[in-house]
Design a protein around this motif. Structure first.
Motif, short mmCIF file in Angstrom:
data_model
loop_
_atom_site.label_atom_id
_atom_site.label_comp_id
_atom_site.label_asym_id
_atom_site.label_seq_id
_atom_site.Cartn_x
_atom_site.Cartn_y
_atom_site.Cartn_z
N THR A 55 0.84 -1.21 0.00
CA THR A 55 0.00 0.00 0.00
C THR A 55 0.87 1.24 0.00
OG1 THR A 55 -1.50 -1.23 1.41
CG2 THR A 55 -1.91 1.12 1.22
N LEU A 56 1.88 1.21 0.89
CA LEU A 56 2.73 2.40 1.02
C LEU A 56 3.52 2.63 -0.25
CD1 LEU A 56 3.75 4.60 2.91
CD2 LEU A 56 5.59 3.10 3.58
N SER A 57 4.05 1.54 -0.81
CA SER A 57 4.87 1.72 -1.99
C SER A 57 4.02 2.26 -3.15
CB SER A 57 5.56 0.40 -2.26
OG SER A 57 5.68 0.12 -3.54
N ASN A 58 2.75 1.82 -3.22
CA ASN A 58 1.86 2.40 -4.24
C ASN A 58 1.66 3.88 -3.99
OD1 ASN A 58 1.50 0.01 -5.49
ND2 ASN A 58 -0.40 -0.52 -4.43
N ALA A 59 1.50 4.22 -2.70
CA ALA A 59 1.28 5.63 -2.35
C ALA A 59 2.50 6.46 -2.72
CB ALA A 59 0.98 5.75 -0.88
N VAL A 60 3.70 5.89 -2.44
CA VAL A 60 4.94 6.61 -2.75
C VAL A 60 5.03 6.87 -4.25
CG1 VAL A 60 7.45 6.37 -2.85
CG2 VAL A 60 6.25 5.88 -0.73
N HIS A 61 4.72 5.82 -5.03
CA HIS A 61 4.76 6.00 -6.50
C HIS A 61 3.79 7.06 -6.94
CE1 HIS A 61 6.79 1.94 -6.87
NE2 HIS A 61 7.63 2.87 -7.27
N LYS A 62 2.62 7.01 -6.33
CA LYS A 62 1.57 7.96 -6.74
C LYS A 62 2.01 9.39 -6.43
CE LYS A 62 -3.22 8.81 -7.03
NZ LYS A 62 -2.86 9.97 -7.77
N ILE A 63 2.57 9.56 -5.23
CA ILE A 63 3.01 10.91 -4.84
C ILE A 63 4.12 11.39 -5.77
CG2 ILE A 63 4.26 12.16 -3.03
CD1 ILE A 63 1.38 11.91 -2.34
N GLU A 64 5.08 10.48 -6.03
CA GLU A 64 6.19 10.88 -6.91
C GLU A 64 5.66 11.30 -8.27
OE1 GLU A 64 9.67 8.11 -4.88
OE2 GLU A 64 8.73 7.44 -6.74
N GLU A 65 4.70 10.52 -8.75
CA GLU A 65 4.14 10.81 -10.07
C GLU A 65 3.36 12.13 -10.02
OE1 GLU A 65 4.76 9.33 -12.82
OE2 GLU A 65 3.35 10.61 -13.92
N ASP A 66 2.56 12.30 -8.95
CA ASP A 66 1.75 13.52 -8.83
C ASP A 66 2.61 14.77 -8.77
OD1 ASP A 66 -0.46 12.02 -8.92
OD2 ASP A 66 -1.11 12.34 -6.85
N VAL A 67 3.70 14.68 -7.99
CA VAL A 67 4.58 15.85 -7.86
C VAL A 67 5.22 16.15 -9.21
CG1 VAL A 67 6.68 16.73 -6.77
CG2 VAL A 67 4.98 15.54 -5.40
N THR A 414 15.45 15.86 -4.89
CA THR A 414 15.12 17.09 -4.17
C THR A 414 14.68 16.81 -2.74
OG1 THR A 414 14.24 17.79 -6.25
CG2 THR A 414 13.87 19.25 -4.40
N MET A 415 13.98 15.68 -2.57
CA MET A 415 13.43 15.41 -1.24
C MET A 415 14.17 14.26 -0.57
SD MET A 415 10.79 17.41 -0.57
CE MET A 415 9.34 16.73 0.19
N ASP A 416 15.42 14.01 -0.93
CA ASP A 416 16.14 12.89 -0.33
C ASP A 416 16.15 13.02 1.19
OD1 ASP A 416 16.49 11.78 -2.71
OD2 ASP A 416 18.66 12.04 -2.84
N GLY A 417 15.90 11.89 1.84
CA GLY A 417 15.85 11.94 3.30
C GLY A 417 14.42 11.97 3.79
N TYR A 418 13.52 12.45 2.99
CA TYR A 418 12.11 12.45 3.38
C TYR A 418 11.54 11.06 3.14
CZ TYR A 418 11.66 17.50 3.89
OH TYR A 418 11.76 18.77 4.31
N ARG A 419 10.59 10.67 3.95
CA ARG A 419 9.95 9.37 3.72
C ARG A 419 8.46 9.45 4.02
NH1 ARG A 419 14.23 8.27 5.22
NH2 ARG A 419 14.64 6.22 5.98
N LEU A 420 7.75 8.54 3.39
CA LEU A 420 6.32 8.42 3.70
C LEU A 420 6.18 7.26 4.68
CD1 LEU A 420 4.28 8.81 0.42
CD2 LEU A 420 4.81 10.51 2.13
N ALA A 421 5.22 7.37 5.57
CA ALA A 421 5.02 6.30 6.55
C ALA A 421 3.54 6.04 6.73
CB ALA A 421 5.64 6.68 7.88
N LEU A 422 3.22 4.79 7.09
CA LEU A 422 1.83 4.44 7.39
C LEU A 422 1.71 4.23 8.89
CD1 LEU A 422 0.63 1.82 4.79
CD2 LEU A 422 -0.20 4.12 5.11
N MET A 423 0.65 4.72 9.45
CA MET A 423 0.42 4.45 10.87
C MET A 423 -1.07 4.38 11.15
SD MET A 423 1.38 8.12 12.33
CE MET A 423 0.18 9.40 12.28
N GLY A 424 -1.38 3.88 12.33
CA GLY A 424 -2.80 3.76 12.70
C GLY A 424 -3.38 5.14 12.99
N THR A 425 -4.69 5.23 12.89
CA THR A 425 -5.33 6.52 13.16
C THR A 425 -5.24 6.86 14.65
OG1 THR A 425 -7.34 5.25 13.05
CG2 THR A 425 -6.97 6.81 11.29
#
Ligand code: ADP
Length: 702
Positions: A55-67, A414-425
């Motif tokens: 899920t996260l890796s899909n989200a990362v791809h999506k964000i990268e693509e969107d940006v 440009t955003m090296d070092g930044y990461r996306l993370a999943l966590m509970g609500t």
């Protein structure tokens, strides 16, 4: 008779069998089940983590693509804005910048490496040195100026004119031209002066060449003065207005102080001319002032663009030429790394331009956070952006531990070092997620346990019932035997007495025969009851239903009962309603049921045996109530007295014999007539058994 020892042995054996056959396998099963669940929990944990990772890796791809798309979009819309003529570009770009929030700095350069936007002043004042193509020309200029100083304007014009003929450089040419114009003016040749000043403007072509002052500046002011002298004030205004406009467009050629000084002179001049310059003049001046205001908003000293960005981009452009593709370069500037995205584009009129935006991590992270809101990662989960120090990019949420995280690779680092993370609500750990997945297994174990427990209880209950029934059955047999034995013994001894000739008188013999007959009758009743019970049990009891008189049945039964109890102190009183109509019944069966009730009434009476019978119609029913004033029935026994073989425990204590089937038979007979039986009893006061039989003709069991 009860056999407690045997019961206990049976129970113990049962418990042993139960432990060996049910409990042990169940415990083993439960243990294995729990172990399996633990293992399943681990698998689930791995599964959940790997699912979350996907899920996260899909989200990362999506964000990268969107940006990336957002950046491309910026360039696509910018291409149009920046292909406009140079003079309009700044206004458009100012507007554009306010509309986009994820970057705040952009620049446009032309193919000569000059910044079109943001515009900046020249850092140093122009030297003012005239470059001459030959020493001869230099001398001509000096000589011309000497003649001019002495007032010999025509000589001066000649010198300048010859110099002009030998010119190579524009600035050199303009230096002679402006001097010729000046001399013409001084000689009063206004037309000649005007012509030459105009040529100065044309030849300068907005380069703002000059010595102390730009030639264009001198020429425009001089031309305005000439037009004024000729009374052409509007022309004078417009020539200065043109100068104003040219200066705003070409401000990069000036040093800022110099520029401001010229601009104030120009504005003064325009103000002076305003009232003579015609109706369009004020509007024109206003629009020029507006342009100036927009221009003043621009960042004017973008030295880092000039010093670091432009040269780096020029190098990059030389290395690889490619229109329309966005490229990124990292530039070091005062210990900071700046990421620049740029694209080359071109059209035939404006030539090739390069447009770039400065990507700052803080702007981009804002954009990413905005895009994250659109990503659906499922219930109970949230996606967040972590920066390189692992702090969460939203305030007030530092406590929450991310479950999985993945680096974000945006726009070539440009955003090296930044990461996306999943966590509970909420403060949800991975265990909480997995335990949710194994809940059904625990529920299953619980259900199995409950089923086993219920089964055990049921079996125990059933076994106890069976045991009780078995006990009651064996009691029944001994009771029946005992009951039958009593009349047989009496008959046998009476008969023997007569046979042996010990009873000689006829009267006595008659008495003996009557006694034998009564005991036989009692024996008959006992046997009848037992046989009936056996028929009821096997389901083979048949009824012969016919319309009969209730009164007759009751009276016959009472007679028979009187016979049976002859010699005993029994008082029977009957109260039979007169209006009893015949009803459909099995006369024999109903008589037997009544006889059983009478029998019990006598058996469970104390010294005085008083029985009362009431028969009447109540509503749709024939009601027959048999009451006694006997020992009554314990409250706890009442629900069970109609069960087969059931006998109240107090009977044993009081030595009252019986077989426990009398009331079972009564109930069965009454129900066969679609009726019901009720009992009301009070300890030591007596009991009333009431039979209700429907009067209406209904189908009875046959
Ligand atoms: P039994 O042969 O024991 O009389 P029944 O089925 O006729 O069997 O009666 C069941 C039980 O109901 C009796 O054992 C007794 O305890 C109770 N019982 C029946 N009739 C009466 C009554 N008239 N008065 C008191 N107890 C009664």
């Amino acid at each position: 008779m009860k056999k407690p020892g045997k019961d206990r042995r049976l129970r113990r054996r049962f418990i042993a069998v139960f432990l060996a056959a049910v409990m042990l396998p169940s415990l083993i099963m439960a243990y294995l089940g729990l172990r399996y669940i633990k293992q399943e929990e681990q698998w689930q944990e791995q599964l959940v983590v790997s699912n979350l990772k996907v899920t996260l890796s899909n989200a990362v791809h999506k964000i990268e693509e969107d940006v990336h798309q957002a950046v491309l979009q910026v360039f696509d819309s910018l291409t149009y804005e920046t292909s406009l003529p140079t003079s309009i570009v700044p206004q458009q770009l100012h507007k554009f910048l306010t509309e986009h929030t994820f970057f705040k700095e952009l620049f446009v350069m032309d193919n000569k490496g000059r910044l079109l936007f943001p515009r900046s002043f020249r850092l140093q004042k122009a030297s003012g040195q005239i470059v001459m193509s030959s020493t001869l020309n230099k001398q001509r200029l000096i000589r011309g100026e000497e003649s001019e100083a002495r007032g010999k304007y025509n000589d001066a014009i000649d010198e300048y004119q010859t110099g002009l003929g030998d010119c190579t450089y524009t600035q050199e040419k303009l230096a002679f031209r402006i001097r010729i114009a000046r001399c013409r003016y001084k000689t009063g040749d206004l037309a000649g002066a005007q012509h030459n000043y105009q040529l100065v403007l044309d030849e300068d072509a907005n380069q703002f060449l000059g010595e102390e002052l730009p030639y264009q500046f001198i020429a425009s002011f001089q031309l305005a003065q000439i037009f004024d002298q000729l009374g052409q004030h509007s022309k004078a205004f417009h020539i200065i207005a043109q100068l104003y406009s040219n200066m705003l467009a070409e401000f990069q050629r000036f040093e800022q102080k110099q520029f401001n000084y010229y601009l104030s002179k120009i504005r003064n001049e325009l103000q002076k001319h305003l009232q003579y310059a015609g109706t369009v003049a004020p509007a024109l001046l206003d629009s020029l002032i507006q342009v100036e205001e927009v221009f003043l908003q621009e960042p004017k000293h973008y030295s880092f663009l000039q010093v670091s960005v432009i040269p780096s981009i020029e190098t990059a452009l030389r290395a690889k030429l490619g229109h329309n593709s966005v490229r990124y370069i990292l530039i070091e500037h005062s210990d900071n790394l700046i990421q620049v995205a740029f694209r080359e584009f071109g059209n035939t009129i404006q030539g090739i331009r390069t447009i770039g935006i400065i990507l700052k991590r803080s702007y981009l992270s804002d954009l990413v956070i905005k895009l994250l809101h659109r990503i659906d990662v499922g219930e109970n989960l949230r996606i967040i952006l972590l920066d390189d120090e692992k702090t969460i990019m939203k305030p007030g949420e530092t406590k929450i531990i991310p479950i999985v995280e993945e680096p974000l690779h945006l726009l070539e680092g440009t955003m090296d070092g930044y990461r996306l993370a999943l966590m509970g609500t909420r403060e949800t750990s991975i265990e909480e997620f997995t335990s949710r997945a194994v809940i059904p297994y625990y529920a299953l174990i619980l259900v199995i346990t409950v089923v086993i427990a219920l089964g055990v209880i049921f079996i125990f209950h059933d076994i106890s019932r069976e045991q009780e029934l078995a006990r009651m059955k064996s009691d029944f047999i001994s009771n029946v035997t005992h009951e039958i034995k009593t009349p047989i013994t009496t008959i046998r001894s009476l008969a023997e007495n007569v046979k042996e000739g010990w009873v000689t008188s006829i009267d006595k013999q008659q008495d003996y025969f009557r006694l034998i007959a009564r005991e036989s009758e009692r024996l008959g009743h006992l046997v009848e009851n037992t046989l009936d019970f056996s028929r009821i049990e096997s389901g083979s009891k048949r009824y012969r239903m016919e319309d009969s008189s209730t009164q007759e049945v009751i009276e016959k039964t009472v007679d028979r009962f009187r016979n049976l109890t002859e010699g005993q102190q029994v008082e029977i009183s009957c109260n039979i309603s007169k209006n009893l109509a015949p009803i459909r019944m099995d006369v024999e069966a109903l008589g037997q049921a009544l006889l059983n009730l009478f029998d019990n009434a006598v058996k469970y009476s104390k010294e005085r045996k008083i029985i009362m019978l009431i028969a009447e119609v109540e509503g749709d029913h024939l009601k027959i109530a048999v009451s006694d004033q006997g020992i009554g029935i314990d409250r706890k026994d009442i629900p069970r007295i109609f069960e087969k073989f059931y006998r109240s425990e107090s009977n044993t204590k009081k030595n009252i014999t019986g077989s426990g089937i009398g009331l079972t038979i009564v109930k069965e007979i009454v129900e066969a007539h679609n009726g019901r039986i009720e009992v009301v009893s009070e300890r030591n006061k007596g009991s009333t058994f009431t039979i209700y039989i429907p009067i209406k003709r209904e189908e009875a069991h046959v």
